[in-house]
Design a protein around this motif. Sequence first.
Motif, mmCIF file in Angstrom:
data_model
loop_
_atom_site.group_PDB
_atom_site.id
_atom_site.type_symbol
_atom_site.label_atom_id
_atom_site.label_comp_id
_atom_site.label_asym_id
_atom_site.label_seq_id
_atom_site.Cartn_x
_atom_site.Cartn_y
_atom_site.Cartn_z
ATOM 1 N N PRO A 68 0.830 -1.202 0.000
ATOM 2 C CA PRO A 68 0.000 0.000 0.000
ATOM 3 C C PRO A 68 0.874 1.265 0.000
ATOM 4 N N PRO A 69 0.316 2.386 -0.450
ATOM 5 C CA PRO A 69 1.094 3.625 -0.533
ATOM 6 C C PRO A 69 1.764 4.038 0.776
ATOM 7 N N ALA A 70 1.102 3.836 1.903
ATOM 8 C CA ALA A 70 1.695 4.222 3.187
ATOM 9 C C ALA A 70 2.980 3.439 3.455
ATOM 10 N N LEU A 71 2.994 2.170 3.096
ATOM 11 C CA LEU A 71 4.172 1.336 3.301
ATOM 12 C C LEU A 71 5.293 1.745 2.347
ATOM 13 N N ARG A 72 4.940 2.071 1.098
ATOM 14 C CA ARG A 72 5.946 2.522 0.134
ATOM 15 C C ARG A 72 6.537 3.867 0.546
ATOM 16 N N LEU A 73 5.698 4.767 1.082
ATOM 17 C CA LEU A 73 6.206 6.051 1.544
ATOM 18 C C LEU A 73 7.146 5.869 2.730
ATOM 19 N N ALA A 74 6.781 4.989 3.651
ATOM 20 C CA ALA A 74 7.657 4.719 4.797
ATOM 21 C C ALA A 74 9.000 4.175 4.322
ATOM 22 N N ALA A 75 8.991 3.271 3.352
ATOM 23 C CA ALA A 75 10.237 2.722 2.809
ATOM 24 C C ALA A 75 11.067 3.822 2.148
ATOM 25 N N LEU A 76 10.413 4.741 1.449
ATOM 26 C CA LEU A 76 11.111 5.850 0.814
ATOM 27 C C LEU A 76 11.765 6.755 1.849
ATOM 28 N N VAL A 77 11.037 7.071 2.912
ATOM 29 C CA VAL A 77 11.582 7.920 3.976
ATOM 30 C C VAL A 77 12.766 7.233 4.644
ATOM 31 N N LEU A 78 12.638 5.947 4.925
ATOM 32 C CA LEU A 78 13.746 5.221 5.547
ATOM 33 C C LEU A 78 14.938 5.123 4.601
ATOM 34 N N ALA A 79 14.674 4.949 3.313
ATOM 35 C CA ALA A 79 15.766 4.878 2.335
ATOM 36 C C ALA A 79 16.547 6.186 2.311
ATOM 37 N N ALA A 80 15.838 7.300 2.409
ATOM 38 C CA ALA A 80 16.506 8.599 2.399
ATOM 39 C C ALA A 80 17.351 8.809 3.650
ATOM 40 N N HIS A 81 17.054 8.078 4.718
ATOM 41 C CA HIS A 81 17.805 8.196 5.973
ATOM 42 C C HIS A 81 18.741 7.017 6.201
ATOM 43 N N SER A 82 18.920 6.174 5.184
ATOM 44 C CA SER A 82 19.773 4.997 5.330
ATOM 45 C C SER A 82 21.150 5.258 4.750
ATOM 46 N N GLY A 84 24.581 2.650 4.127
ATOM 47 C CA GLY A 84 25.172 1.330 4.334
ATOM 48 C C GLY A 84 24.100 0.315 4.662
ATOM 49 N N SER A 85 24.332 -0.473 5.703
ATOM 50 C CA SER A 85 23.387 -1.541 6.043
ATOM 51 C C SER A 85 22.491 -1.176 7.211
ATOM 52 N N ALA A 86 22.550 0.068 7.676
ATOM 53 C CA ALA A 86 21.725 0.455 8.811
ATOM 54 C C ALA A 86 21.232 1.876 8.651
ATOM 55 N N GLY A 87 20.130 2.154 9.292
ATOM 56 C CA GLY A 87 19.624 3.510 9.307
ATOM 57 C C GLY A 87 20.326 4.295 10.390
ATOM 58 N N HIS A 88 20.574 5.540 10.121
ATOM 59 C CA HIS A 88 21.143 6.402 11.149
ATOM 60 C C HIS A 88 20.140 6.525 12.280
ATOM 61 N N GLY A 89 20.615 6.930 13.441
ATOM 62 C CA GLY A 89 19.701 7.215 14.538
ATOM 63 C C GLY A 89 18.834 8.394 14.130
ATOM 64 N N THR A 90 17.584 8.135 13.867
ATOM 65 C CA THR A 90 16.658 9.165 13.424
ATOM 66 C C THR A 90 15.542 9.269 14.444
ATOM 67 N N VAL A 131 15.084 6.044 16.457
ATOM 68 C CA VAL A 131 14.721 4.833 15.724
ATOM 69 C C VAL A 131 15.919 4.417 14.883
ATOM 70 N N SER A 132 16.228 3.139 14.888
ATOM 71 C CA SER A 132 17.286 2.609 14.024
ATOM 72 C C SER A 132 16.760 1.337 13.367
ATOM 73 N N TRP A 133 17.363 0.977 12.247
ATOM 74 C CA TRP A 133 16.905 -0.193 11.502
ATOM 75 C C TRP A 133 18.069 -0.820 10.778
ATOM 76 N N CYS A 134 17.900 -2.082 10.422
ATOM 77 C CA CYS A 134 18.897 -2.831 9.657
ATOM 78 C C CYS A 134 18.276 -3.258 8.337
ATOM 79 N N LEU A 135 19.027 -3.062 7.280
ATOM 80 C CA LEU A 135 18.576 -3.495 5.963
ATOM 81 C C LEU A 135 18.871 -4.981 5.806
ATOM 82 N N PRO A 136 18.052 -5.691 5.042
ATOM 83 C CA PRO A 136 18.343 -7.112 4.829
ATOM 84 C C PRO A 136 19.625 -7.280 4.030
ATOM 85 N N VAL A 137 20.304 -8.368 4.269
ATOM 86 C CA VAL A 137 21.535 -8.651 3.534
ATOM 87 C C VAL A 137 21.151 -9.074 2.129
#
Length: 156
Positions: A68-82, A84-90, A131-137
């Motif tokens: 759904p669009p909300a999930l795609r937007l969340a992925a886009l926002v996280l991608a912009a804050h990612s 390497g393999s982890a999200g910065h502390g946001t 918030v921090s996150w790890c991208l899949p390998v």
Amino acid sequence: MRLLRSRELWQELVQDRWLEMPVLRSAPVTVVLLDDGVLGQAPGRGARRRAAHWALHGTPLVPPAAAPPALRLAALVLAAHSCGSAGHGTDMDVLVRLCGHSPHQMVDLMDRLVAVRTLAAWSHNRETDEVSWCLPVRRTHSRSPGHGTRYRPPAG
């Protein structure tokens, strides 16, 4: 924003008076933003560097096409804050503001991104609201020498 083929997303932005509907058949697409405040914002050097890297190397977070669009937007926002393999502390407040959801909804979106394997994991430090996150390998198809062959001693 990688919205070119998503006509319904463009229509939502038009309906919310963010922009005028562009001609999607032409490339590149020219968009007229209706909020003058957006034009005065200048991202910091780190954000510009990440955005340039992301533009050159593709999306590090790709949700399923049927998401759904909300999930795609969340992925886009996280991608912009990612990076390497982890999200910065946001801060959770930043993610909530950029995604346009409540903190509770953002938690649900993060859990759903893990469930569809767009994220490997995520965490929220309630004391710092970070918030921090790890991208899949992402596995590459590289072969090591001798892969798929067996050692055979010389005959004789």
